[in-house]
Design an enzyme around this catalytic site. Structure first.
Site, PDB file in Angstrom:
ATOM      1  N   ASP A  34     -11.927   7.354   3.808  1.00  0.00           N
ATOM      2  CA  ASP A  34     -10.694   7.125   4.576  1.00  0.00           C
ATOM      3  C   ASP A  34     -10.318   5.641   4.615  1.00  0.00           C
ATOM      4  O   ASP A  34      -9.230   5.287   5.055  1.00  0.00           O
ATOM      5  CB  ASP A  34     -10.882   7.673   5.997  1.00  0.00           C
ATOM      6  CG  ASP A  34      -9.570   7.847   6.736  1.00  0.00           C
ATOM      7  OD1 ASP A  34      -8.504   7.768   6.092  1.00  0.00           O
ATOM      8  OD2 ASP A  34      -9.614   8.070   7.964  1.00  0.00           O
ATOM      9  N   LYS A  41       0.857  -1.186   0.000  1.00  0.00           N
ATOM     10  CA  LYS A  41       0.000   0.000   0.000  1.00  0.00           C
ATOM     11  C   LYS A  41       0.894   1.239   0.000  1.00  0.00           C
ATOM     12  O   LYS A  41       1.712   1.433   0.898  1.00  0.00           O
ATOM     13  CB  LYS A  41      -0.893   0.018   1.251  1.00  0.00           C
ATOM     14  CG  LYS A  41      -1.600   1.374   1.480  1.00  0.00           C
ATOM     15  CD  LYS A  41      -2.523   1.365   2.709  1.00  0.00           C
ATOM     16  CE  LYS A  41      -3.022   2.786   3.042  1.00  0.00           C
ATOM     17  NZ  LYS A  41      -3.901   2.821   4.243  1.00  0.00           N
ATOM     18  N   ASP A  45       1.912   6.610   5.300  1.00  0.00           N
ATOM     19  CA  ASP A  45       0.892   5.638   4.904  1.00  0.00           C
ATOM     20  C   ASP A  45       1.304   4.864   3.633  1.00  0.00           C
ATOM     21  O   ASP A  45       0.521   4.108   3.071  1.00  0.00           O
ATOM     22  CB  ASP A  45      -0.451   6.359   4.706  1.00  0.00           C
ATOM     23  CG  ASP A  45      -1.645   5.441   4.909  1.00  0.00           C
ATOM     24  OD1 ASP A  45      -1.486   4.382   5.533  1.00  0.00           O
ATOM     25  OD2 ASP A  45      -2.740   5.793   4.422  1.00  0.00           O
ATOM     26  N   LYS A  75      -9.723  13.271   8.076  1.00  0.00           N
ATOM     27  CA  LYS A  75      -9.217  12.924   9.403  1.00  0.00           C
ATOM     28  C   LYS A  75      -9.114  14.183  10.265  1.00  0.00           C
ATOM     29  O   LYS A  75      -8.963  15.289   9.734  1.00  0.00           O
ATOM     30  CB  LYS A  75      -7.803  12.324   9.256  1.00  0.00           C
ATOM     31  CG  LYS A  75      -7.758  10.932   8.650  1.00  0.00           C
ATOM     32  CD  LYS A  75      -6.318  10.436   8.581  1.00  0.00           C
ATOM     33  CE  LYS A  75      -6.219   9.045   7.976  1.00  0.00           C
ATOM     34  NZ  LYS A  75      -6.841   7.989   8.813  1.00  0.00           N
ATOM     35  N   ARG A  92      -7.560  -0.316   1.141  1.00  0.00           N
ATOM     36  CA  ARG A  92      -8.125  -1.522   0.522  1.00  0.00           C
ATOM     37  C   ARG A  92      -8.564  -1.255  -0.923  1.00  0.00           C
ATOM     38  O   ARG A  92      -8.552  -2.156  -1.750  1.00  0.00           O
ATOM     39  CB  ARG A  92      -9.281  -2.050   1.391  1.00  0.00           C
ATOM     40  CG  ARG A  92     -10.418  -1.088   1.552  1.00  0.00           C
ATOM     41  CD  ARG A  92     -11.300  -1.390   2.769  1.00  0.00           C
ATOM     42  NE  ARG A  92     -10.697  -0.970   4.018  1.00  0.00           N
ATOM     43  CZ  ARG A  92     -11.251  -1.142   5.216  1.00  0.00           C
ATOM     44  NH1 ARG A  92     -12.415  -1.753   5.349  1.00  0.00           N
ATOM     45  NH2 ARG A  92     -10.640  -0.728   6.304  1.00  0.00           N
ATOM     46  N   ASP A 102      -2.352  10.411   3.403  1.00  0.00           N
ATOM     47  CA  ASP A 102      -3.745  10.039   3.634  1.00  0.00           C
ATOM     48  C   ASP A 102      -4.435  11.088   4.507  1.00  0.00           C
ATOM     49  O   ASP A 102      -4.321  11.058   5.730  1.00  0.00           O
ATOM     50  CB  ASP A 102      -3.801   8.652   4.299  1.00  0.00           C
ATOM     51  CG  ASP A 102      -5.236   8.191   4.534  1.00  0.00           C
ATOM     52  OD1 ASP A 102      -6.162   8.811   3.975  1.00  0.00           O
ATOM     53  OD2 ASP A 102      -5.419   7.194   5.276  1.00  0.00           O
ATOM     54  N   GLU A 131      -9.230   3.889   2.271  1.00  0.00           N
ATOM     55  CA  GLU A 131      -8.736   3.951   0.896  1.00  0.00           C
ATOM     56  C   GLU A 131      -7.693   2.893   0.584  1.00  0.00           C
ATOM     57  O   GLU A 131      -7.500   2.533  -0.575  1.00  0.00           O
ATOM     58  CB  GLU A 131      -8.156   5.351   0.607  1.00  0.00           C
ATOM     59  CG  GLU A 131      -6.705   5.576   1.048  1.00  0.00           C
ATOM     60  CD  GLU A 131      -6.468   5.448   2.544  1.00  0.00           C
ATOM     61  OE1 GLU A 131      -7.437   5.607   3.314  1.00  0.00           O
ATOM     62  OE2 GLU A 131      -5.318   5.165   2.950  1.00  0.00           O
TER      63      GLU A 131
HETATM   64  N1  BES Z   1      -3.925   4.804   6.891  1.00  0.00           N
HETATM   65  C1  BES Z   1      -5.034   4.560   7.741  1.00  0.00           C
HETATM   66  C2  BES Z   1      -4.726   3.566   8.855  1.00  0.00           C
HETATM   67  C3  BES Z   1      -3.747   4.042   9.890  1.00  0.00           C
HETATM   68  C4  BES Z   1      -4.179   4.696  11.008  1.00  0.00           C
HETATM   69  C5  BES Z   1      -2.411   3.770   9.737  1.00  0.00           C
HETATM   70  C6  BES Z   1      -3.288   5.102  11.977  1.00  0.00           C
HETATM   71  C7  BES Z   1      -1.512   4.178  10.699  1.00  0.00           C
HETATM   72  C8  BES Z   1      -1.947   4.834  11.811  1.00  0.00           C
HETATM   73  C9  BES Z   1      -6.190   3.981   6.908  1.00  0.00           C
HETATM   74  O1  BES Z   1      -6.269   4.415   5.602  1.00  0.00           O
HETATM   75  C10 BES Z   1      -7.435   4.394   7.577  1.00  0.00           C
HETATM   76  O2  BES Z   1      -7.708   5.555   7.610  1.00  0.00           O
HETATM   77  N2  BES Z   1      -8.171   3.423   8.092  1.00  0.00           N
HETATM   78  C11 BES Z   1      -9.392   3.677   8.758  1.00  0.00           C
HETATM   79  C12 BES Z   1     -10.381   2.650   8.276  1.00  0.00           C
HETATM   80  C13 BES Z   1     -11.807   2.969   8.638  1.00  0.00           C
HETATM   81  C14 BES Z   1     -12.268   4.236   7.973  1.00  0.00           C
HETATM   82  C15 BES Z   1     -12.682   1.803   8.214  1.00  0.00           C
HETATM   83  C16 BES Z   1      -9.142   3.550  10.246  1.00  0.00           C
HETATM   84  O3  BES Z   1      -8.314   2.755  10.661  1.00  0.00           O
HETATM   85  O4  BES Z   1      -9.763   4.297  11.000  1.00  0.00           O
HETATM   86 ZN    ZN Z   2      -4.498   5.007   4.761  1.00  0.00          ZN
HETATM   87 MN    MN Z   3      -7.338   6.230   5.394  1.00  0.00          MN
END
Ligand code: BES
Ligand code: ZN
Ligand code: MN
Length: 495
Positions: free
Chosen positions: A341, A259, A282, A271, A345, A264, A343
């Site tokens: 967010d 990824k 990310d 966020k 996947r 992000d 994204e």
């Molecule tokens: N890049 C983030 C995940 C992340 C969070 C990595 C904190 C490192 C530290 C990912 O894209 C994300 O935002 N995931 C969301 C998914 C949710 C919206 C289903 C998350 O983890 O809140």
């Molecule tokens: Zn992300």
């Molecule tokens: Mn995200």
């Protein structure tokens, strides 16, 4: 980077001297080469510091060595065992202690320990890995904040150490490439510049590089990936790095997928401001894949491996994708984008489909900073591993234990999978928070083709460290490179 070399005897002149000792060793015996007064002094000083030769513990003394004040570091090896990369930790602890100490040279004397060349190189590797820093933008570093240590000489570690070192040096090059990519901010590393860095580092080593731009991806129907990128001025890229090291260069490769969200923001599902700067890393999964390719090519691994990076920036904009949008992925499956967010996947699913169609692999491993939820589950000790194959997960877990890039297997399965069903499309990209890392993995699994052994490593808790670790300072860890290198060496390489 720290220069590492091997010798059979201690050099002359100024240096700090490190002497490792097992917990059952007598410190005074390990100091056998010293004159009596120095020996007594060092042994007493170690006692006074309550040094019990615990793994990577250090007792520091200065002794009179022919009129010179020699810094002597007794360093613990702990009890005899060989897990969690103990020798690497010993080297790392010494570097951490001396990096900005004023010493320029460190001699680690293994004489009397009967360590082979392999063990000596592991100590050297740990020492060099721990020395990496990214001071590029720190123009006002004080004199005492600047690293002084330049060189490590390992004495008495087996005659083959110097020959074995070149593979470790390739591993360091890979890890440090990953750390640099992860550390650079998103105005420096965005999809195109990520590709440019990889070209610079890899093409000279014989890695074939293929790059798909927006138009090429549109033609292939990679609308899930393109949807993520559509709010950004920075163009997305799909990067494929191919190393053909096997006897048959056309034999089926192992595929690694990363990824690579170079920033992000969350997109329209934006966020919170607090801590958002962390989202420059990310792209840690893609960074690890690039670093692993650097290492495999650098040591001329006898395996065919392709690294595929899904590179895009997730931004809010007038053209950005909206919650509720439905996209058709390259696989033909449709996705309702509940949360922009989620994204990772979306870019990974198209990269997985493309890689499977392109290379017909039997084994695919993806790495991604996919969910915050994995940090809630496992903290910063283990990455989460999700897989459809017990054998593949066992090999990855053991490569992880041996290198220190530890993995903990988590479940997937129908009960979780059905949570991702959407009433209006084949699936949605986000559901409730419960089991968030697992449902994310199940989403990805919908893009794994029948018969393909697949593992997904959620490395969100491992890419960046708020405090120093055994083999890294605060910041980028390089997680995943040593793991993938070992996994390939043990499972896919002709000996
Ligand atoms: N890049 C983030 C995940 C992340 C969070 C990595 C904190 C490192 C530290 C990912 O894209 C994300 O935002 N995931 C969301 C998914 C949710 C919206 C289903 C998350 O983890 O809140
Ligand atoms: Zn992300
Ligand atoms: Mn995200």
């Amino acid at each position: 980077m720290l220069k590492v070399s091997f010798a059979s005897q201690r050099p002359d002149g100024a240096y700090a001297l490190a002497i490792p000792a097992w917990s059952e060793d007598m410190v005074s015996e390990r100091l056998a080469g010293f004159p009596e007064p120095a020996r007594t002094l060092a042994a007493r000083a170690a006692d006074a510091q309550r040094f019990e030769r615990e793994l990577a513990a250090i007792a520091e003394t200065f002794v009179d060595d022919g009129g010179m004040a020699r810094r002597v570091l007794l360093v613990g090896l702990g009890g005899k065992r060989d897990d969690e990369a103990i020798y690497e930790r010993v080297g790392g602890a010494l570097t951490a202690k001396l990096l900005t100490s004023g010493e320029t040279k460190l001699v680690i004397d293994l004489t009397g320990l009967n360590f082979d060349g392999e063990t000596a190189t592991r100590i050297g590797f740990g020492a060099a890995a721990r020395s990496w820093r990214h001071d590029l933008y720190r123009t006002r570093l004080g004199r005492k904040q600047k690293p002084t240590l330049e060189e490590v000489i390992i004495v008495g570690g087996g005659a083959d150490a110097a020959d074995l070192w070149s593979d470790r040096a390739a591993l360091l090059d890979g890890i440090n490439l990953t750390r640099n990519l992860v550390t650079e901010p998103a105005n420096v590393i965005y999809p195109e510049s990520f590709v440019a860095r990889c070209r610079e580092e890899l093409e000279g080593l014989g890695v074939e590089i293929e790059v798909l731009d927006r138009a090429a991806m549109a033609k292939l129907g990679m609308n899930a990936l393109l949807g993520v990128a559509q709010g950004s001025e920075n163009e997305p890229r799909l990067l494929a790095m191919r190393w053909r090291g096997a006897a048959d260069p056309d034999a089926t490769p192992v595929v690694l997928v990363g990824k690579g969200i170079t920033f992000d923001t969350g997109g329209i599902s934006i966020k919170p401001a607090q801590g958002m700067e962390a989202m420059k890393w990310d792209m840690g999964g893609a960074g690890a894949v690039a670093g692993a390719m650097r290492t495999l090519a650098g040591r001329k691994a006898k395996a065919n491996v392709v690294g595929v990076c899904a590179l895009a920036e997730n931004m809010p904009d007038g053209r950005a994708q909206r919650p509720g949008d439905i996209v058709a992925s390259m696989s033909g499956q449709t996705i309702e984008v509940i949360n922009t967010d989620a994204e990772g996947r979306l870019v990974l699913c198209d990269a997985l489909t493309w890689a499977q169609r392109e290379y017909q692999p039997k084994v695919v491993v993806d790495l991604a900073t996919l969910t915050g939820a994995i940090i809630i589950s496992l903290g910063h000790e283990y990455a989460g591993m999700f897989s459809n194959d017990d054998g593949l997960s066992a090999s990855l877990a053991s490569a992880g234990m041996e290198t220190g890039d530890k993995l903990w297997r988590m479940p997937v399965g129908e009960a979780y999978d059905k949570i991702m069903d959407s009433p209006v499309a084949d699936m949605k990209n986000s559901a409730s928070r419960e089991g968030g890392s697992i449902t994310a993995a199940c989403f990805l699994q919908r893009f794994v083709e029948p018969g393909v052994k697949w593992a997904h490593l959620d490395i969100a808790g491992m890419v960046w460290a708020e405090k120093p670790g055994h083999l890294y300072d605060k910041g980028a860890t390089g997680f995943g490179v040593a793991l993938l290198d070992r996994f390939i060496a043990e499972n896919h390489e002709a000996k």
